[in-house]
Design a protein around this motif. Structure first.
Motif, PDB file in Angstrom:
ATOM      1  N   LEU A   1      13.159  -2.547   4.333  1.00 10.83           N
ATOM      2  CA  LEU A   1      11.805  -2.728   4.841  1.00 10.83           C
ATOM      3  C   LEU A   1      10.840  -1.748   4.180  1.00 10.83           C
ATOM      4  O   LEU A   1       9.726  -2.108   3.793  1.00 10.83           O
ATOM      5  CB  LEU A   1      11.788  -2.545   6.359  1.00 10.83           C
ATOM      6  N   GLY A   2      11.249  -0.493   4.019  1.00 15.33           N
ATOM      7  CA  GLY A   2      10.394   0.476   3.358  1.00 15.33           C
ATOM      8  C   GLY A   2      10.118   0.123   1.910  1.00 15.33           C
ATOM      9  O   GLY A   2       8.996   0.267   1.419  1.00 15.33           O
ATOM     10  N   SER A   3      11.143  -0.357   1.195  1.00 18.51           N
ATOM     11  CA  SER A   3      10.953  -0.755  -0.202  1.00 18.51           C
ATOM     12  C   SER A   3       9.976  -1.923  -0.323  1.00 18.51           C
ATOM     13  O   SER A   3       9.074  -1.917  -1.171  1.00 18.51           O
ATOM     14  CB  SER A   3      12.307  -1.120  -0.823  1.00 18.51           C
ATOM     15  N   ASP A   4      10.157  -2.932   0.540  1.00 14.77           N
ATOM     16  CA  ASP A   4       9.243  -4.076   0.503  1.00 14.77           C
ATOM     17  C   ASP A   4       7.815  -3.654   0.863  1.00 14.77           C
ATOM     18  O   ASP A   4       6.846  -4.152   0.275  1.00 14.77           O
ATOM     19  CB  ASP A   4       9.730  -5.160   1.459  1.00 14.77           C
ATOM     20  N   ALA A   5       7.678  -2.747   1.819  1.00 12.38           N
ATOM     21  CA  ALA A   5       6.339  -2.285   2.192  1.00 12.38           C
ATOM     22  C   ALA A   5       5.675  -1.534   1.047  1.00 12.38           C
ATOM     23  O   ALA A   5       4.472  -1.686   0.798  1.00 12.38           O
ATOM     24  CB  ALA A   5       6.425  -1.395   3.432  1.00 12.38           C
ATOM     25  N   ASP A   6       6.456  -0.706   0.323  1.00 13.08           N
ATOM     26  CA  ASP A   6       5.893  -0.018  -0.844  1.00 13.08           C
ATOM     27  C   ASP A   6       5.397  -1.007  -1.886  1.00 13.08           C
ATOM     28  O   ASP A   6       4.328  -0.823  -2.490  1.00 13.08           O
ATOM     29  CB  ASP A   6       6.949   0.906  -1.454  1.00 13.08           C
ATOM     30  N   THR A   7       6.181  -2.064  -2.116  1.00 14.40           N
ATOM     31  CA  THR A   7       5.766  -3.070  -3.095  1.00 14.40           C
ATOM     32  C   THR A   7       4.469  -3.746  -2.674  1.00 14.40           C
ATOM     33  O   THR A   7       3.560  -3.971  -3.493  1.00 14.40           O
ATOM     34  CB  THR A   7       6.878  -4.109  -3.265  1.00 14.40           C
TER      35      THR A   7
ATOM     36  N   TYR B   1      13.201 -10.705   8.453  1.00 17.11           N
ATOM     37  CA  TYR B   1      14.025  -9.549   8.787  1.00 17.11           C
ATOM     38  C   TYR B   1      14.758  -9.717  10.119  1.00 17.11           C
ATOM     39  O   TYR B   1      15.331  -8.759  10.627  1.00 17.11           O
ATOM     40  CB  TYR B   1      13.149  -8.293   8.873  1.00 17.11           C
ATOM     41  N   GLY B   2      14.719 -10.891  10.698  1.00 16.11           N
ATOM     42  CA  GLY B   2      15.375 -11.110  11.979  1.00 16.11           C
ATOM     43  C   GLY B   2      14.393 -11.041  13.129  1.00 16.11           C
ATOM     44  O   GLY B   2      13.197 -10.786  12.947  1.00 16.11           O
ATOM     45  N   GLY B   3      14.915 -11.264  14.317  1.00 19.60           N
ATOM     46  CA  GLY B   3      14.060 -11.297  15.490  1.00 19.60           C
ATOM     47  C   GLY B   3      14.089 -10.044  16.319  1.00 19.60           C
ATOM     48  O   GLY B   3      13.510 -10.022  17.407  1.00 19.60           O
ATOM     49  N   ASP B   4      14.770  -8.987  15.856  1.00 18.24           N
ATOM     50  CA  ASP B   4      14.819  -7.763  16.654  1.00 18.24           C
ATOM     51  C   ASP B   4      13.600  -6.898  16.351  1.00 18.24           C
ATOM     52  O   ASP B   4      12.612  -7.350  15.779  1.00 18.24           O
ATOM     53  CB  ASP B   4      16.124  -7.009  16.384  1.00 18.24           C
ATOM     54  N   GLU B   5      13.696  -5.614  16.742  1.00 20.20           N
ATOM     55  CA  GLU B   5      12.544  -4.736  16.593  1.00 20.20           C
ATOM     56  C   GLU B   5      12.174  -4.512  15.139  1.00 20.20           C
ATOM     57  O   GLU B   5      10.987  -4.370  14.809  1.00 20.20           O
ATOM     58  CB  GLU B   5      12.839  -3.385  17.269  1.00 20.20           C
ATOM     59  N   ILE B   6      13.167  -4.467  14.247  1.00 18.73           N
ATOM     60  CA  ILE B   6      12.852  -4.272  12.835  1.00 18.73           C
ATOM     61  C   ILE B   6      12.056  -5.454  12.306  1.00 18.73           C
ATOM     62  O   ILE B   6      11.085  -5.293  11.545  1.00 18.73           O
ATOM     63  CB  ILE B   6      14.147  -4.061  12.029  1.00 18.73           C
ATOM     64  N   GLY B   7      12.455  -6.664  12.696  1.00 22.48           N
ATOM     65  CA  GLY B   7      11.692  -7.838  12.297  1.00 22.48           C
ATOM     66  C   GLY B   7      10.281  -7.807  12.843  1.00 22.48           C
ATOM     67  O   GLY B   7       9.320  -8.197  12.161  1.00 22.48           O
ATOM     68  N   GLN B   8      10.114  -7.323  14.065  1.00 17.53           N
ATOM     69  CA  GLN B   8       8.774  -7.218  14.632  1.00 17.53           C
ATOM     70  C   GLN B   8       7.929  -6.207  13.865  1.00 17.53           C
ATOM     71  O   GLN B   8       6.741  -6.441  13.603  1.00 17.53           O
ATOM     72  CB  GLN B   8       8.878  -6.816  16.102  1.00 17.53           C
ATOM     73  N   VAL B   9       8.545  -5.076  13.467  1.00 14.90           N
ATOM     74  CA  VAL B   9       7.812  -4.086  12.677  1.00 14.90           C
ATOM     75  C   VAL B   9       7.384  -4.680  11.342  1.00 14.90           C
ATOM     76  O   VAL B   9       6.261  -4.465  10.862  1.00 14.90           O
ATOM     77  CB  VAL B   9       8.677  -2.829  12.479  1.00 14.90           C
TER      78      VAL B   9
END
Length: 768
Positions: free
Chosen positions: A362-368, A398-406
């Protein structure tokens, strides 16, 4: 914020912790709560165990010895009543019983002092009451020996002492938390109470046998006591402990019990006797004493057995509770610690293996997105290309959990940032349109002024020249104010500057000259104060904007009234019109804008028509002027401008007085601003002055003299100009009267010309 500063901020903020630590904390909190619950439960069980042990020990170490001592006091009561009835007999036996009672009471006191230290407070209170009676025992005995106490009084004292003991036993039985032990203790107390009732009945008969008669009252009391103790034993016998119940059966089968029961029945059936007991009953003093003593001893023994077995079971229960609480606490502690260790380990595994990998992606994709795709989209927007935000910032699943929500929140944030860029481009377009609109507004007055100038070139020497000059000056005044609005909104300063104070009345007249349709303005009153030079230009501009607004939104045949008043914190200028007014909501919004002076939003200014209030708010903020709007009683608006004391400098040297109800005369504009290196003097309203009349024919046209009607301190120093110091300074009333005479003369002249032209035409027509 750079990565270094962000890291330093994280170091300074102890709340920013890793996910692993937070997960471990989430696991530890319930575990700690469970440990606290375990601690509370274990503490309760331990407390109950110690409590039961304390009560059981108080019974075994205090109550059981007390039963023996109280049994001796029961016998002492019987002997004391008999002694008071017949002093000649029984003194030796009474003294022996007293010695036995004292020994047993002393042993009881010693045991109670050590055993009642951990007992409940209620037991201590009952013991204190019992010891109070025991302390009075010596005094009572002395009264019995001296025969200063009657038999009934001695009987009552011993009864009260034994009742206090019974209350102690009953309280000990009822404070035990265990229900079974409580019931067993209450039964033991009832057995002791039954034995005491039987002893009291025996004492009554002992006294009657010693004295001779048995009164009816004593007889009835005897019958009540016998019935009560037999009933109590019959009621509680089924609930005795098994061994105690067997012992009670043996007592009932004993000869002493049977003989005593038979004698009690005979006394009950025979009724009271007057002198001596009936010989048919066969009751002797010695025999009666032996039977009652034997049965009383059996019942006391029954009480001790019951109390001993119940207290022993209570003590075992307390020990078992302590053992159970200890073992259970250790087991629960071990389970809780094991659960904590397991949960911490599992949480670390979850964070390290599951969360860390996904969060890193998630961090890598956000940097891009932030470093590459967002700048590219911004460049396209600057080139005014069409951009589909949903397509450009489509996020992977990223799925339906908290990481996906972020992840979805980050994606929406980027879309919002791009949308803000689009809105910014639109705002820039709207701002350009607004500036263009504001720039067009001065064109009409300028064009009109140019047209007037062109006409003047062809009308040199025409009597209308003065009116046209007034008109062009007025148009140029408005033009200058419109252009200054742009400077003010851009944060700049007005070019006009004043070093010396200017009278408030002249400031008001200058503001009138910059407003459209100034002929509709009437000045009611102007205070004799002056404004500091640094605030003159801003106040003139501020008042002109408010006046222009009042004139524009009121009917052309109405008057705008201007009044100044001296108030506590300065001077208040009221501008009141009879126009269309504003709604309460609009007035509130305008007052908020005037009080806060926010940076104007170009999308709200539109074509510049709403620029006036923003300009007024900005100028008021600079000079500390307070402005408020309210609905007027005439249907329009009332604007109140409060000039603070810090920009007022007192009365002006050119004392012109108040002007009440004076219509405004046309005036020339203030002097044009000079270059910065040459600081100009103040601008003021120059009233045109007509020349003196000739007695015959048309009056000559008036002509202006530069700075003719300025205050002496406002005159410009120019060596090339003629000396104006000798020109007399006229008051506003004189100037108004002179100009009025000029207007009347000009009107009469025009009428005379039209008459002459008509006469000439008529003559020419007649000649023709």
């Amino acid at each position: 914020m750079t990565s270094t500063s962000a890291g330093q901020a994280a170091d300074r903020n102890p709340r920013q912790q890793s996910i692993a630590r937070r997960v471990v904390r989430l696991v530890l909190v319930p575990s700690v709560v469970a440990l606290l619950i375990w601690f509370a439960a274990s503490g309760y069980l331990v407390f109950q165990g110690f409590y039961n042990r304390a009560v059981a020990n108080s019974v075994r170490q205090v109550s059981i010895p007390a039963v023996t001592a109280l049994s001796s006091l029961q016998q002492e009561r019987r002997l004391s009543v008999a002694y008071l009835a017949r002093p000649a007999n029984g003194l030796t036996a009474l003294l022996d019983r007293r010695r036995q009672s004292d020994q047993q009471v002393d042993a009881l006191r010693q045991a109670a002092d050590g055993a009642l230290g951990q007992a409940p407070q209620s037991i201590k209170d009952r013991w204190s009451e019992l010891t109070g009676y025991l302390d009075r025992l010596a005094t009572t005995r002395s009264a019995i020996d001296a025969r200063t106490m009657t038999g009934p009084d001695a009987y009552a004292f011993y009864n009260s002492l034994l009742d206090a003991a019974t209350e102690l036993f009953d309280n000990q039985a009822r404070v035990v938390p265990d229900v079974t032990a409580t019931q067993g203790g209450i039964i033991a107390t009832e057995v002791f109470r039954a034995s005491d009732l039987m002893s009291r009945a025996g004492s009554l008969i002992d006294g009657a046998l010693a004295s001779g008669p048995l009164s009816r009252a004593d007889y009835l009391e005897f019958v009540r006591l016998v019935g009560a103790y037999h009933s109590a034993l019959a009621t509680n016998a089924p609930h005795f402990e098994p061994a105690v119940r067997q012992r009670f059966a043996e007592i009932e089968a004993s000869p002493e019990w049977k003989q005593l029961t038979q004698l009690e029945g005979g006394i009950t059936a025979g009724g009271p006797w007057a002198k001596r007991v009936s010989p048919t009953l066969g009751i002797g003093v010695d025999r009666w004493s032996q039977l009652t003593a034997a049965v009383s001893g059996d019942l006391i023994d029954l009480t001790i057995r019951q109390a001993d077995q119940v207290s022993a079971r209570t003590l075992r229960t307390g020990n078992n509770q302590l053992l159970t609480a200890s073992l259970g606490s250790l087991l629960a502690l071990a389970i809780a610690l094991g659960a904590i260790l397991w949960a911490v380990r599992q949480s670390r595994v979850l964070v390290d293996r599951a969360l860390s990998v996904r969060l890193a992606k998630l961090g890598s994709d956000a940097d891009t997105l932030v470093d590459q795709r967002l700048p590219a989209v911004m460049d396209r927007l600057r080139r005014r290309e069409q951009v589909d935000l949903a397509t450009e910032f489509a996020a992977p699943d990223y799925g339906g959990d908290e990481i996906g929500q972020v992840a979805r929140v980050i994606n929406r944030s980027l879309q919002a940032a791009a949308g803000a860029a689009v809105d910014e481009a639109k705002a820039r377009t709207a701002g350009t349109a607004m500036l263009m609109g504001v720039a067009r507004r001065p064109q009409r007055p300028l064009q009109r002024g140019l047209k007037v100038v062109e006409d003047l070139q062809a009308q040199v020497g025409d009597e209308k020249l003065l009116t046209n000059l007034f008109d062009i000056h007025h148009q140029l005044n408005q033009t200058r104010r419109f252009l200054e609005n742009l400077v003010i909104l851009a944060g700049g300063q007005i070019g006009r500057r004043f070093h010396n104070p200017v009278a408030l009345r002249r400031v008001l007249l200058a503001a009138f000259a910059e407003a459209r349709n100034y002929q509709r303005i009437t000045l009611r009153r102007a205070n004799d104060v002056s404004l500091a030079g640094h605030a003159v230009a801003e106040v003139i501009h501020l008042l002109a904007e408010l006046l222009d607004n009042a004139l524009a939104f009121s009917p052309p045949d109405t008057t705008v009234w201007v009044t100044s008043s001296r108030v506590q914190h300065g001077v208040a200028i009221e501008i009141e019109d009879a126009g269309v007014g504003m709604s309460a909501e609009a007035v509130e919004r305008a007052n908020t804008l005037l009080a806060t002076a926010p940076t104007p939003d170009v999308t709200e200014l539109r074509d510049g028509a709403q620029i006036g209030l923003h300009v007024v708010a900005e100028l008021a903020k600079r000079e500390g002027v307070q402005i408020s709007l309210r609905r007027s009683a005439y249907g329009g608006l009332l604007a109140i401008v409060l000039l603070p004391e810090r920009i007022l400098v007192g009365a002006d040297n050119d004392r012109e007085g108040d002007t009440r109800g004076m219509p405004i005369v046309p005036a020339a504009p203030p002097a044009a601003p000079a270059p910065p290196e040459v600081q100009p003097s103040r601008s003021a309203v120059a009233v045109l002055e007509p020349v003196a009349e000739k007695p015959a024919g048309k009056p000559p046209l008036p002509h202006r003299r530069p700075q003719q009607h300025l205050a002496p301190e406002l005159l410009e120093a120019d060596e090339e100009e003629e000396d104006t110091a000798a020109i007399p300074v006229r008051s506003p009333e004189e100037a108004r009267q002179r100009f009025a005479r000029y207007q009347r003369g000009w009107a009469e002249g025009a009428a005379a010309e039209r008459t002459d032209e008509n006469t000439t035409d008529a003559e020419q027509g007649g000649n023709a």
